[in-house]
Design a protein around this motif. Structure first.
Motif, PDB file in Angstrom:
ATOM      1  N   TYR A 263      40.522  41.415 -97.955  1.00  0.00           N
ATOM      2  CA  TYR A 263      40.545  41.266 -96.494  1.00  0.00           C
ATOM      3  C   TYR A 263      41.535  40.162 -96.151  1.00  0.00           C
ATOM      4  CZ  TYR A 263      37.443  37.305 -97.395  1.00  0.00           C
ATOM      5  OH  TYR A 263      36.916  36.133 -97.869  1.00  0.00           O
TER       6      TYR A 263
ATOM      7  N   ARG B 136      32.832  47.840 -94.064  1.00  0.00           N
ATOM      8  CA  ARG B 136      33.241  47.542 -92.702  1.00  0.00           C
ATOM      9  C   ARG B 136      34.263  46.400 -92.689  1.00  0.00           C
ATOM     10  NH1 ARG B 136      31.075  44.348 -88.672  1.00  0.00           N
ATOM     11  NH2 ARG B 136      30.982  45.282 -86.593  1.00  0.00           N
ATOM     12  N   LYS B 137      33.977  45.383 -93.493  1.00  0.00           N
ATOM     13  CA  LYS B 137      34.834  44.196 -93.547  1.00  0.00           C
ATOM     14  C   LYS B 137      36.209  44.514 -94.123  1.00  0.00           C
ATOM     15  CE  LYS B 137      34.972  39.465 -94.067  1.00  0.00           C
ATOM     16  NZ  LYS B 137      34.480  38.477 -93.108  1.00  0.00           N
ATOM     17  N   THR B 138      36.272  45.470 -95.058  1.00  0.00           N
ATOM     18  CA  THR B 138      37.509  45.707 -95.802  1.00  0.00           C
ATOM     19  C   THR B 138      38.253  46.956 -95.344  1.00  0.00           C
ATOM     20  OG1 THR B 138      36.251  46.919 -97.469  1.00  0.00           O
ATOM     21  CG2 THR B 138      36.613  44.572 -97.881  1.00  0.00           C
TER      22      THR B 138
ATOM     23  N   SER C 180      22.565  48.197 -97.530  1.00  0.00           N
ATOM     24  CA  SER C 180      23.311  47.719 -96.359  1.00  0.00           C
ATOM     25  C   SER C 180      24.431  46.721 -96.708  1.00  0.00           C
ATOM     26  CB  SER C 180      22.360  47.111 -95.329  1.00  0.00           C
ATOM     27  OG  SER C 180      21.707  45.979 -95.864  1.00  0.00           O
ATOM     28  N   PRO C 181      24.298  45.906 -97.771  1.00  0.00           N
ATOM     29  CA  PRO C 181      25.434  45.027 -98.090  1.00  0.00           C
ATOM     30  C   PRO C 181      26.738  45.795 -98.342  1.00  0.00           C
ATOM     31  CG  PRO C 181      23.477  44.256 -99.228  1.00  0.00           C
ATOM     32  CD  PRO C 181      23.107  45.581 -98.611  1.00  0.00           C
ATOM     33  N   TYR C 182      26.628  47.024 -98.849  1.00  0.00           N
ATOM     34  CA  TYR C 182      27.850  47.802 -99.126  1.00  0.00           C
ATOM     35  C   TYR C 182      28.441  48.378 -97.844  1.00  0.00           C
ATOM     36  CZ  TYR C 182      26.257  46.849-103.723  1.00  0.00           C
ATOM     37  OH  TYR C 182      25.844  46.150-104.831  1.00  0.00           O
TER      38      TYR C 182
ATOM     39  N   ALA D  61      28.270  46.706 -95.024  1.00  0.00           N
ATOM     40  CA  ALA D  61      28.926  45.532 -94.438  1.00  0.00           C
ATOM     41  C   ALA D  61      30.256  45.259 -95.140  1.00  0.00           C
ATOM     42  CB  ALA D  61      28.002  44.315 -94.548  1.00  0.00           C
ATOM     43  N   LEU D  62      30.253  45.420 -96.455  1.00  0.00           N
ATOM     44  CA  LEU D  62      31.468  45.212 -97.250  1.00  0.00           C
ATOM     45  C   LEU D  62      32.545  46.243 -96.883  1.00  0.00           C
ATOM     46  CD1 LEU D  62      31.421  44.805-101.116  1.00  0.00           C
ATOM     47  CD2 LEU D  62      32.381  46.866-100.139  1.00  0.00           C
TER      48      LEU D  62
END
Lengths: 226, 226
Positions: free
Chosen positions: A86, A133-135, A126-128, A130-131
């Motif tokens: 990112y 989404r971030k990248t 859900s952490p994946y 978020a990951l």
């Protein structure tokens, strides 16, 4: 399509699930099996080059205490650096897809509110989301493998194909994409002809109609219950 | 109360947050600082003995890609074995409490739907809720430390106390428990008298009334909006 299968499993030689998936992946052109627990030492630049060469990334792991094993976390922390994964101007992952292949020893229905585990797989993973989404990665619906050791031969054959599709098909859950995949497979084996093509496209069309009708029925029933 | 603070942080010497929390924990009787990344080799029996001697376990870590660093996962996989952490007849953790101290570099409001991270901390930490449920641990509401480096001196002083309370107070979020903690602290410093006791109990009572009134107002307002 180039697919990098990032496998996190500390005792992979003893895992019938992973051995099965590895055999399935071996039949897929452009798929690279990348077992994190065997990498030593870790070369960050080499890992980043592997990722950049891929169109699709797969995180593949068993659930240990409801999460991925340590090696995936270690690898992410070391390799998915700021500037690479990112950046203000966008990272290097934008536009790729991310798939999750998750295996566990409970039945699938355990993972929902009121189920024996009391939480859904979507919530746990859900952490994946978020990951991704971030990248700028597009997340695919996970491929869940519940109780592999209890699968019948027929169920295993089905999984073998579903996994191969998951590695390369644009949208693995879309019937049209699945039909196109079958057609390409037949062609690769020298068995495709106009009849097979017609069959595949008809199959996709019928399946989509079926899904649409089922949705309509479900909506009507919901309406009644209100 | 014996509290085992299980810290997962690969570069702890460079973490002002963890150094601050370590100093805070040093003032708490019965609290043991246990830094996972320094353990080598891992002695499973010794770890299990440490856990069994504790009434409260704390998992303390920064968020790396929305999850704990690798060392917590590694430790859980090795130490929280079947038979110890869970068993047909109940595991050894039943009845203890589990706290989560989680630090991150975004503002707290980033972690909600519509926030810049798009997901709540409760959702991201759901694996620990599932783990607590499975092992019979009572989960405390997490102590979140957002943007430690931006905290004012006053906010740090507040965090110092809140963290100490989190390590030992039965229900850290309950005002009555907080007041009792203040009283005990004063007593330990030889400053408690009947005035301090009255002040503390009055404070707890007033706070609880305040909370109750605020809830009533919130409910009334929701009613209006319906």
């Amino acid at each position: 399509m180039n697919t990098l299968i990032i496998v996190s499993h500390p005792t992979i030689a003893d895992s019938p699930t992973q051995q099965f998936l590895k055999a399935s992946a071996a039949g897929v052109k452009g798929a690279t099996w990348h077992h994190l627990d065997e990498i030593n030492p870790l070369d960050v630049a080499a890992e980043q080059a592997l990722i950049q060469a891929a169109d699709r990334l797969i995180f593949e792991f068993p659930l240990y205490w409801y999460q991925a094993p340590a090696s995936l976390h270690q690898w992410l922390a070391a390799v998915w650096t700021r500037g690479f994964a990112y950046a203000e101007t966008g990272g290097k992952l934008t536009g790729k897809t991310l798939g999750l292949v998750v295996s566990y020893s409970q039945p699938k229905q355990a993972y929902q509110i009121g189920g024996s585990e009391g939480v859904s797989m979507s919530t746990l993973l859900s952490p994946y989301q978020a990951l991704a989404r971030k990248t700028g990665l597009t997340l695919l619906a996970p491929l869940e493998i519940a109780q592999f050791s209890y699968l019948t031969e027929e169920q295993r054959a089905h999984l073998f194909t579903r996994y191969q599709q998951y590695l390369t098909v644009p949208q693995p859950a879309r019937f049209a994409d699945q039909a196109a995949w079958f057609l390409a497979e037949l062609a690769a084996r020298g068995k495709a002809d106009s009849t097979a093509a017609l069959m595949a496209s008809t199959l996709a069309e019928r399946q989509d109609q079926l899904t649409s009708l089922r949705q309509t029925i479900a909506e009507l029933r919901e309406g009644e219950a209100d």
